[in-house]
Design an enzyme around this catalytic site. Structure first.
Site, PDB file in Angstrom:
ATOM      1  N   ASP A  53       0.842  -1.202   0.000  1.00  0.00           N
ATOM      2  CA  ASP A  53       0.000   0.000   0.000  1.00  0.00           C
ATOM      3  C   ASP A  53       0.877   1.252   0.000  1.00  0.00           C
ATOM      4  OD1 ASP A  53       0.863  -0.193   2.603  1.00  0.00           O
ATOM      5  OD2 ASP A  53      -1.145  -0.208   3.505  1.00  0.00           O
ATOM      6  N   ASP A  92      -1.097  -6.078  -0.263  1.00  0.00           N
ATOM      7  CA  ASP A  92      -1.542  -5.449   0.988  1.00  0.00           C
ATOM      8  C   ASP A  92      -3.050  -5.244   0.989  1.00  0.00           C
ATOM      9  OD1 ASP A  92       0.392  -4.940   2.933  1.00  0.00           O
ATOM     10  OD2 ASP A  92       1.202  -3.210   1.854  1.00  0.00           O
ATOM     11  N   LYS A 122      -1.320  -9.380   2.692  1.00  0.00           N
ATOM     12  CA  LYS A 122      -0.582  -8.950   3.900  1.00  0.00           C
ATOM     13  C   LYS A 122      -1.489  -8.024   4.693  1.00  0.00           C
ATOM     14  CE  LYS A 122       3.097  -5.987   3.819  1.00  0.00           C
ATOM     15  NZ  LYS A 122       2.581  -4.830   4.583  1.00  0.00           N
ATOM     16  N   GLU A 124      -1.744  -5.636   8.486  1.00  0.00           N
ATOM     17  CA  GLU A 124      -0.989  -5.012   9.584  1.00  0.00           C
ATOM     18  C   GLU A 124      -1.704  -5.254  10.916  1.00  0.00           C
ATOM     19  OE1 GLU A 124      -0.169  -0.868   8.807  1.00  0.00           O
ATOM     20  OE2 GLU A 124       0.767  -1.303   6.880  1.00  0.00           O
ATOM     21  N   GLU A 191       8.915  -4.291  10.636  1.00  0.00           N
ATOM     22  CA  GLU A 191       9.389  -3.010  10.104  1.00  0.00           C
ATOM     23  C   GLU A 191       9.932  -2.119  11.208  1.00  0.00           C
ATOM     24  OE1 GLU A 191       6.704  -1.112   7.370  1.00  0.00           O
ATOM     25  OE2 GLU A 191       7.895   0.733   7.309  1.00  0.00           O
TER      26      GLU A 191
HETATM   27  O1  KIV Z   1       3.570  -1.140   1.635  1.00  0.00           O
HETATM   28  C1  KIV Z   1       4.763  -1.492   1.735  1.00  0.00           C
HETATM   29  O2  KIV Z   1       5.604  -1.184   0.881  1.00  0.00           O
HETATM   30  C2  KIV Z   1       5.157  -2.274   2.899  1.00  0.00           C
HETATM   31  C3  KIV Z   1       6.610  -2.540   3.093  1.00  0.00           C
HETATM   32  C4  KIV Z   1       7.268  -1.335   3.631  1.00  0.00           C
HETATM   33  C5  KIV Z   1       6.857  -3.726   3.928  1.00  0.00           C
HETATM   34  O3  KIV Z   1       4.335  -2.667   3.658  1.00  0.00           O
END
Ligand code: KIV
Length: 273
Positions: A53, A92, A122, A124, A191
């Protein structure tokens, strides 16, 4: 006729990533958001591509990752998937498309998988989103976790500084990592946390731990493609290694083109019909 792939290129799967961790073979991951870049990154042999994202920052010019929508993420992911022959493509789930409840989370994950053809999602967060993670996994969708500095929570943190330096936050992070592993996540991104803490997590859980600003003692690394290629030069955190100066190269090329157009040097006879 078989519907399975007959190509000789062996695709990276979550199972292969798990084996890599067991062998101690480091896993490489970069972001990509479009067909052309994804094709180059895949051809170079990357193991995983993240349709992050961070497209909200890098592609759309927003200050944070919060504004990008589910439809926009699906658009980026669809373009990436079309280019990729080998890498595992992780997408994401954007802010606002999973926090409401686990049904919303499941619906968003299914839309990503069905409409983009991505291979995993993915998400969070830790304990707070456990129910959503379990439901997504129970639908057969591989899930990658993301702990530490989670950019979708930037307004809660108030700053992009290193997370989990204090004991309480570090302990919660380790507990969250264990929860995500127990739920069945296939991998975890950490991160911007202390290297020592990231090492402890990578040694504690069996699934691959991919770091960004989390030191060397994890199972793999991820960077934002435009940062490591030197396209976005305003972002220079300590953890970033810049492998090229593409902004400089592009400025030079575009400058030369403008000069040639203005002088009448381009196109020449050979470049004309
Ligand atoms: O969105 C993204 O690029 C990320 C990375 C920083 C892991 O989540």
């Amino acid at each position: 006729m078989s519907v399975h792939q007959s190509s000789h290129i062996k695709r990276i799967t979550t199972h292969i990533l798990q084996e890599m961790k067991h062998r101690g073979e480091k896993i490489s991951m970069l972001t990509a958001y479009d067909y052309s870049m994804a094709g180059i990154v895949d051809a170079a042999g990357i193991d995983m591509i993240l349709v992050g994202d961070s497209a909200s920052n890098v592609m759309a010019g927003h200050e944070t990752t919060l504004p990008i929508t589910l439809d926009q993420m699906i658009y980026h992911a669809t373009s990436v998937v079309r280019a990729v022959k080998r890498a595992l493509v992780v997408v994401d789930i954007p802010f606002g498309s999973y926090q409401g409840n686990s049904s919303e989370a499941l619906r968003s994950a299914i839309r990503i998988m069905k409409e983009s053809g991505g291979h995993a999602i993915k998400v969070e967060g830790g304990a707070e989103i456990k129910e959503s993670v379990v439901r997504i996994l129970s639908a057969g969708v591989p899930v990658m976790g993301h702990l530490g500095l989670t950019p979708q929570s930037i307004y809660k943190f108030g700053t992009y500084t290193v997370r989990a330096r204090e004991e309480d936050e570090a302990n919660k992070l380790v507990e969250d990592a264990k929860i995500l592993e127990e739920c069945g996540c296939f991998a975890l991104v950490l991160e911007k946390i202390p290297a020592k803490l990231a090492k402890k997590v990578a040694e504690t859980i069996r699934i691959p731990v991919i770091g960004i600003g989390a030191g060397a003692d994890v199972d793999g690394q991820v960077l934002v493609l435009h940062d490591m290629l030197g396209i976005t030069q305003e972002f220079q955190p300590r953890f970033l290694r810049q492998y090229a100066d593409l902004r400089g190269t592009m400025l030079n090329a575009v400058g030369n083109y403008i000069k040639d157009v203005k002088s009448g040097d381009f196109p020449n006879e050979k470049e004309s019909y």
